[in-house]
Write an enzyme that holds these catalytic residues in place. Structure first.
Site, PDB file in Angstrom:
ATOM      1  N   GLU A  78      29.968 -17.505 -16.630  1.00  0.00           N
ATOM      2  CA  GLU A  78      29.862 -17.858 -15.274  1.00  0.00           C
ATOM      3  C   GLU A  78      28.760 -16.975 -14.425  1.00  0.00           C
ATOM      4  O   GLU A  78      29.226 -16.321 -13.484  1.00  0.00           O
ATOM      5  CB  GLU A  78      31.234 -17.357 -14.798  1.00  0.00           C
ATOM      6  CG  GLU A  78      32.455 -18.334 -15.208  1.00  0.00           C
ATOM      7  CD  GLU A  78      33.449 -18.261 -14.371  1.00  0.00           C
ATOM      8  OE1 GLU A  78      33.803 -17.294 -13.879  1.00  0.00           O
ATOM      9  OE2 GLU A  78      34.258 -19.331 -14.339  1.00  0.00           O
ATOM     10  N   GLU A 136      36.705 -24.169 -19.213  1.00  0.00           N
ATOM     11  CA  GLU A 136      37.884 -23.485 -18.672  1.00  0.00           C
ATOM     12  C   GLU A 136      38.662 -24.626 -17.660  1.00  0.00           C
ATOM     13  O   GLU A 136      38.345 -24.696 -16.663  1.00  0.00           O
ATOM     14  CB  GLU A 136      37.822 -22.217 -17.955  1.00  0.00           C
ATOM     15  CG  GLU A 136      37.233 -21.165 -18.954  1.00  0.00           C
ATOM     16  CD  GLU A 136      36.889 -19.927 -18.138  1.00  0.00           C
ATOM     17  OE1 GLU A 136      37.461 -19.657 -17.200  1.00  0.00           O
ATOM     18  OE2 GLU A 136      36.158 -18.885 -18.773  1.00  0.00           O
TER      19      GLU A 136
HETATM   20  C1  GAL Z   1      36.787 -17.527 -14.990  1.00  0.00           C
HETATM   21  C2  GAL Z   1      36.458 -16.500 -16.231  1.00  0.00           C
HETATM   22  C3  GAL Z   1      37.488 -16.310 -17.293  1.00  0.00           C
HETATM   23  C4  GAL Z   1      38.780 -15.558 -16.498  1.00  0.00           C
HETATM   24  C5  GAL Z   1      39.301 -16.784 -15.535  1.00  0.00           C
HETATM   25  C6  GAL Z   1      40.288 -16.620 -14.483  1.00  0.00           C
HETATM   26  O1  GAL Z   1      36.113 -17.237 -13.962  1.00  0.00           O
HETATM   27  O2  GAL Z   1      35.434 -17.165 -16.983  1.00  0.00           O
HETATM   28  O3  GAL Z   1      37.094 -15.231 -18.066  1.00  0.00           O
HETATM   29  O4  GAL Z   1      38.534 -14.470 -15.743  1.00  0.00           O
HETATM   30  O5  GAL Z   1      38.099 -17.193 -14.552  1.00  0.00           O
HETATM   31  O6  GAL Z   1      41.346 -16.304 -15.367  1.00  0.00           O
END
Ligand code: GAL
Length: 860
Positions: free
Chosen positions: A194, A264
């Site tokens: 990110e 994600e």
């Molecule tokens: C994303 C990040 C993850 C985790 C998630 C929130 O932005 O890539 O590692 O932090 O947010 O749980």
């Protein structure tokens, strides 16, 4: 003995299916023995040249134990995952520069092999910046001390370290033949994490050259499988840029040659000490997934599929709780969370039935009307799959598609793997739900909300050691001015003492009255405890603490001891590594007539606690410091406690309930379970009922208002032994350890709630690309969660218009009086049962009304 469920005679097809399952099982070990070429095209990842629709889920290996991994992975496979994703945690593996640790929970190779043995693929997100609510975002704190280093930008010292660690991990995987190109399970890898979200703060030129360096560094490692960067619009070829978020259907990759991938999909959200517990309704999660595949996505990963536990000091934040449950389909303790897991499993089967059509051609989108969207995928040979979406949040839409009428509930997607029959709708849950309860052990204080389990004791033989207030260690040192905490402790401990003495004679201008003043302290946090002449004189918490308390002096010399504690280092944001912690000042005594600024005076510092240095938490050390008294001190700050306990029998996950304690850390047999803080309460407000309809965000659905953010802590089975175990606590603010209790976690009841309007389940759907035979009516299915269990009672059954949820159903105005008898007859004494949701079975208690069947059962 378990008996067989009642079943209709099995169709021949069924035997074919099981034959194939057995063949696959037998070949599981050799599943990956052939090297697979992994590439991609504009539609999908290609494994051995074949485009694939892949369902993935995150399980972070150090957030559970190696003993839990096989079960978590089996539940992931049963849930329809093809891929398990994990980050690699640099600070876990290289706590000291050039000294690596890959043992126990850190055994990455074993984890990857365990996934491979289950026949699943791996997505290895090396980072090495990972965010992840993990201490310092995964970076080792020693990195911060390398001269001239600047993190995550075009900086020589940083790039050298990042490359060294990335290459180390890649080499390790290669040596074990774990890349798909070598016959292993790893089909994908991630570099950075990110960065696109923060890169503008680093200056566009540096950011660009850093990202292009990271891309070529990664590709030069020759893994033979594609690399991704998430949230990185400008990811250079051949890196695939992927999407993270609650929804990614709108996402398009930065090149027409790259597939649309979602790294994600947040299945819930993380919890913070002081926060309410976020949850994400499965209807919305399923909607997001279905929309993604509907609109051309082919790889989707749940972050998290199993969240787990932040053991020791691994949590980031600050203030991330020890639990990292995440409302994931498998809960922190490894128990399947229903109906989330089951509904998503049904979704995955439905999507897989569309795989061939999805990958064959671009879809057509016949118009259905406002807020409605259809996507139709057809193969040349005439196979057809369709996704029909109602994006409206208000009402069910009646749509005509291919000459048939379909009802689309609001904020839902219907999946038609043959363009005719709806096999799944994201808002209509056919899956079983469950209630899970904590069963408390007998000698714990019992109440109606703490039901008792049958066996054994809570901790006994308490002893204690007082932790000295202020400076007590030989290696304390003096320095002018206030020191930033992380630079001073290197995060080797949560604690740093700041100590100063001042002479007061009564005439000073900083006094407000006789020997009184106001102590003003500014700190970057995370927790501050103030002691004046050995007496606790106030505490504060936050990342911008401004402490103001009246204090009273004695004539002569007075000691001010300030204990600053960190609660997980920052893990997110531009320059998060430089955020800092501790008392950076000013520290002042403020009186009506004047101020004494102590900020640049000489302070005495002590890194860590005396008890930490003497290893009080280690179970092997039988220090004579431990004091035993008939009544141990209670509600006293800065005290170590020790007790022995016998672990609960059986295999159910163990809970430690910290009710009665303040804030601190707990070690079991020398291993840190993590920080506890049951006195940190969630706010009273904001836990209103939440609809799955409409866009989700992390503040939308919250529970646990007005309660401790985390009161229950997971003690993994593998950390206890039979016979006696040792529990050591360091209590910072005061509590009563005799109130600590143990419980086990179990599924209490199983429920189903299925409506006549729900899609009939897939019968022969497990095999992809087969024509499905449709049941004519929806089915309510129940299955006992544990082996050797049978359905022992039906606690509720209603066919009509019942309401409520598992554990709290009630009859509606319309209710068949046959329901309970029918369900008992169909289910009692069986491991599982299925009941047609139809008036043919129950009679019709209210004609022309859509009826539902609700059942709650218990197994034993
Ligand atoms: C994303 C990040 C993850 C985790 C998630 C929130 O932005 O890539 O590692 O932090 O947010 O749980």
């Amino acid at each position: 003995m378990a008996r067989c469920s009642k079943m209709k005679p099995l169709p021949p097809f069924f035997f074919l299916f099981y034959f194939l399952v057995v063949v696959q099982f037998l070949s599981a070990r050799s599943f990956f023995s052939m090297a697979s070429n992994v590439t991609y095209n504009r539609r999908a990842l290609l494994i051995e040249g074949k485009p694939r629709v892949l369902i993935s889920g995150s399980i972070h290996y150090p957030r559970s134990t190696p003993e839990m991994w096989p079960d978590l992975i089996r539940k992931s496979k049963d849930g329809g995952l093809d891929v398990v994703e994990t980050y690699v945690f640099w600070n876990l593996h290289e706590p000291v520069r050039n000294q690596y640790d890959f043992g126990g929970r850190k055994d990455l190779v074993r984890f990857v092999k365990t996934v491979a043995e289950a026949g699943l693929y791996v997505h290895l997100r090396i980072g090495p910046y990972v965010c992840a609510e993990w201490n310092y975002g995964g970076f080792p704190v020693w990195l911060h001390f390398i001269p001239g280093i600047k993190f995550r930008t075009d900086n020589g010292p940083f790039k050298a370290e990042m490359q060294r660690f990335t290459a180390k991990i890649v080499n390790m995987m290669q040596q074990e033949n774990l890349y798909a190109s070598q016959g292993g399970p790893i089909i994908l890898s991630q570099i950075e994490n990110e960065y696109g979200n923060v890169q503008s703060s680093y200056g566009s030129a540096s950011a660009k050259s850093y990202i292009s360096w990271a891309a070529s560094m990664a590709t030069s490692l020759d893994t033979g499988v594609p690399w991704v960067m998430c949230q990185q619009d400008d990811a250079p070829d051949p890196i695939i840029n992927t999407c993270n978020g609650f929804y990614c259907d709108q996402f398009t990759p930065n090149s027409a040659n790259k597939p649309k991938m979602w790294t994600e999909n947040w299945s819930g959200w993380y919890l913070q000490f002081g926060g309410r517990t976020p949850y994400r309704p499965v209807e919305d999660l399923a909607f997001a997934v279905a929309r993604f595949f509907q609109r051309g996505g082919t790889f989707q990963n749940y972050y998290m599929y199993h969240g787990g536990t932040n053991f020791g000091h691994t949590s980031g934040g600050p203030f991330i709780t020890t639990s990292y449950d995440y409302d994931a389909p498998i809960d922190e303790y490894g128990i399947i969370r229903q109906p989330k897991w089951g509904h998503l499993t049904d979704l995955h089967k439905a999507i897989k039935l569309c795989e061939e059509a999805l990958l064959s051609a671009d879809p057509t989108s016949p118009s259905l009307g406002p807020n409605l969207e259809a996507h139709v995928y057809k193969t040349n040979s005439g196979k057809c799959a369709a996704f029909l979406a109602n994006i409206g949040t208000q009402s069910t839409a009646s749509v005509t598609f291919n000459g048939k009428t379909y009802q689309l509930p609001p904020w839902s997607v219907s999946i038609l793997p043959d363009c005719q029959n709806v096999v799944f709708n994201t808002a209509q849950i056919n899956s079983q739900s469950t209630t899970v309860e904590a069963l408390y052990l007998n000698s714990a204080p019992q109440s109606s909300d703490k039901p008792a389990a049958s066996s054994i004791s809570s901790p006994s033989d308490w002893t204690f050691v007082n932790e000295p207030i202020g400076i007590s260690k030989d290696n304390a040192f003096k320095k002018n001015g206030l020191l930033e905490q992380i630079s001073t402790t290197s995060d080797s401990t949560d604690y740093l003492w700041y100590s100063i003495s001042i002479d007061v004679n009564g005439s000073e201008s900083f006094l407000n009255g006789p020997l009184q003043s106001n102590l003003h302290i500014e700190s970057l946090g995370h927790v501050l405890h103030v002691f004046v002449n050995g007496i606790h004189s106030g505490s504060a918490q936050g990342t911008k603490i401004s402490f103001d308390n009246p204090i009273v002096f004695s004539p002569g010399s007075n000691k001010i001891d300030l204990l600053s504690a960190t609660v997980g280092l920052q893990n997110y944001g531009a320059f998060f590594d430089l955020t800092g912690a501790g008392i950076t000042g000013p520290v002042q005594l403020r009186g009506q007539k004047g101020t004494l600024d102590l900020s640049s005076e000489e302070w005495t510092y002590q890194v860590g606690l005396k008890g930490e240095s003497s290893g009080l938490y280690s179970s092997s050390l039988n220090s004579s410091d431990w004091v035993s008294l008939p009544n141990i001190p209670k509600n006293q700050p800065l005290i170590w406690y020790k007790a022995s306990f016998a672990a609960p029998d059986g295999n159910d996950p163990i809970i430690i309930d910290f009710t009665g304690m303040g804030k601190g850390e707990v070690w079991i047999n020398g291993q840190s379970i993590g920080r506890y803080w049951p006195t940190n309460f969630a706010s009273q407000n904001g836990c209103n009922s939440c609809s799955y309809k409409g866009s989700y965000n992390s503040d939308k659905c919250l529970k646990n208002c007005g309660k401790p953010s985390q009161q229950l802590y997971h003690l993994p089975r593998s950390m206890v032994q039979s016979g006696s175990n040792t529990m050591v606590l360091f209590e910072e603010i005061g509590g009563n350890p005799e109130q600590i209790s143990f419980a086990i976690k179990q599924v209490k009841s199983i429920c189903g709630y299925v409506s006549e309007s729900h899609p009939a389940p897939l019968v022969e759907s497990e095999l992809p690309f087969q024509k499905t035979t449709m049941n004519s009516t929806p089915l309510l299915k129940l299955e006992c969660p544990y082996p050797n269990q049978l359905i022992s009672s039906i606690n509720f059954a209603s066919f009509g218009t019942p309401s409520g949820e598992c554990g709290g159903f009630s009859h509606g105005q319309c209710s068949s009086d046959r329901a309970l008898d029918v369900v008992k007859k169909e289910c009692l004494g069986l491991k599982s049962c299925s009941i047609s949701v139809s008036p043919n079975v129950f009679g019709d208690p209210c004609e022309k009304v859509i009826k539902s069947l609700a059942v709650e059962a218990a197994c034993s």
